[in-house]
Write an enzyme that holds these catalytic residues in place. Structure first.
Site, short mmCIF file in Angstrom:
data_model
loop_
_atom_site.label_atom_id
_atom_site.label_comp_id
_atom_site.label_asym_id
_atom_site.label_seq_id
_atom_site.Cartn_x
_atom_site.Cartn_y
_atom_site.Cartn_z
N ASP A 187 -1.23 -0.13 -3.63
CA ASP A 187 -0.50 -0.39 -4.85
C ASP A 187 0.30 0.86 -5.23
O ASP A 187 1.05 1.37 -4.42
CB ASP A 187 -1.49 -0.84 -5.94
CG ASP A 187 -0.83 -1.41 -7.18
OD1 ASP A 187 -0.50 -2.60 -7.17
OD2 ASP A 187 -0.65 -0.65 -8.15
N HIS A 235 -4.64 -9.21 -3.46
CA HIS A 235 -4.02 -7.89 -3.53
C HIS A 235 -5.01 -6.77 -3.24
O HIS A 235 -4.65 -5.75 -2.66
CB HIS A 235 -3.43 -7.71 -4.95
CG HIS A 235 -2.74 -6.42 -5.18
ND1 HIS A 235 -1.74 -5.94 -4.35
CD2 HIS A 235 -2.89 -5.48 -6.16
CE1 HIS A 235 -1.29 -4.77 -4.82
NE2 HIS A 235 -2.00 -4.47 -5.91
#
Length: 287
Positions: free
Chosen positions: A115, A285
């Site tokens: 991320d 994710h």
């Protein structure tokens, strides 16, 4: 300044020592363990270094592992943002980590980032190619590609890019009104199962301890404001100049994550680097 370094997250890293090290004008909290070639691990939003707890110990069998909190997150310093958002640019965050690793005696090292940490990691590889030996990016595409491809589909998938980048104090005020709810909703919504079952309770406690601080809510917004301004400007300049990442790049992404929403991640990263390999995994994710 950062939150206390004792408490819930400490037992997630047995055998690791904790240090506060000087970055590029701020203090950066790190956990350090293992032996072998140096490997820097960088977390993303809205987490802290605690996200690496499931693999740091295993990696420490082969590497000297440095697990860091980015500036503004966890127990690292959270300076007030500046008008142009340069203090939370990925260039500034990368400079922190170059300084941290040099302070530990590591002039060249591998880095893996998830991320926001992945954005710091690839910026480091572009700005400091002599320092980054290998790069792994987890469930991201370059900032340039997200903004250039922003349409209704991406807007729904990464609405927070637009929300958090709004001028102060709008996102800060709204998040502060229900910070715990916002944190848990964000974490759950990015998992494959759409709940918090994948997260260790101790890690969740560490994320809450950081995220519930107003200074860190502001820092996260500044992180995304930088993404919409200086980070995009830097990526665009590199793209137009034809600069590429020279070290080997590993691209991992969730088959139900964010990076694959409207793009083929390996194809996208091949436009930025010479040596790209990787695969999708059965995850959201949070790989």
């Amino acid at each position: 300044m950062g939150i206390g370094t004792s408490g819930q997250a400490d037992d997630l890293f047995p055998g690791f020592r904790s240090e506060m090290l000087r970055g590029d004008g701020v203090d950066i909290f790190c956990r350090i363990g293992g032996s072998g070639p140096p490997l820097l691990l960088l977390h993303g939003y809205p987490q802290t270094h605690a996200m690496w707890h499931k693999m740091a110990g295993e990696l420490a069998g082969d590497f000297t592992v440095v697990v860091a909190d980015l500036r503004g997150y966890g127990a690292s310093d959270a300076p007030e943002g500046d008008v142009r958002h340069h203090l939370y640019s990925k260039r500034a965050m990368a400079a922190d980590m170059i300084a941290v690793m040099a302070g530990l005696g590591h002039e060249r090292f591998a880095v893996a980032g998830h991320d926001r940490g992945g954005r710091v990691a690839y910026r480091m590889a572009l700005d400091h190619p002599d320092r980054v030996a290998r790069l792994a990016v987890l469930d991201i595409l370059p900032t340039y590609d997200y903004w250039r491809n922003m349409d209704w589909h991406y807007g729904m998938a990464i609405y927070h890019w637009l929300f958090l980048a709004q001028p102060r104090p709008l996102p800060e005020r709204l998040i502060a009104g229900a910070a715990d709810f916002y944190l848990e909703h964000t974490l759950a919504s990015w998992t494959a199962s759409k709940d918090l079952s994948a997260f260790d309770a101790r890690a969740l406690a560490a994320y809450r301890a950081s995220f519930l601080q107003e200074a860190r809510q502001h820092a996260a917004c500044e992180d995304y404001r930088a993404g919409a301004t200086i980070d995009m400007e830097l990526d665009t300049a590199d793209r137009e100049a034809g600069r590429r990442i020279g070290c080997p790049v590993l691209v991992l992404y969730g088959n139900r994550g964010i990076a694959e929403k409207t793009s083929t991640p390996l194809g996208t990263w091949s436009r930025w680097a010479d040596d790209v390999r990787g695969t999708g995994v059965d995850a959201g994710h949070f790989l």
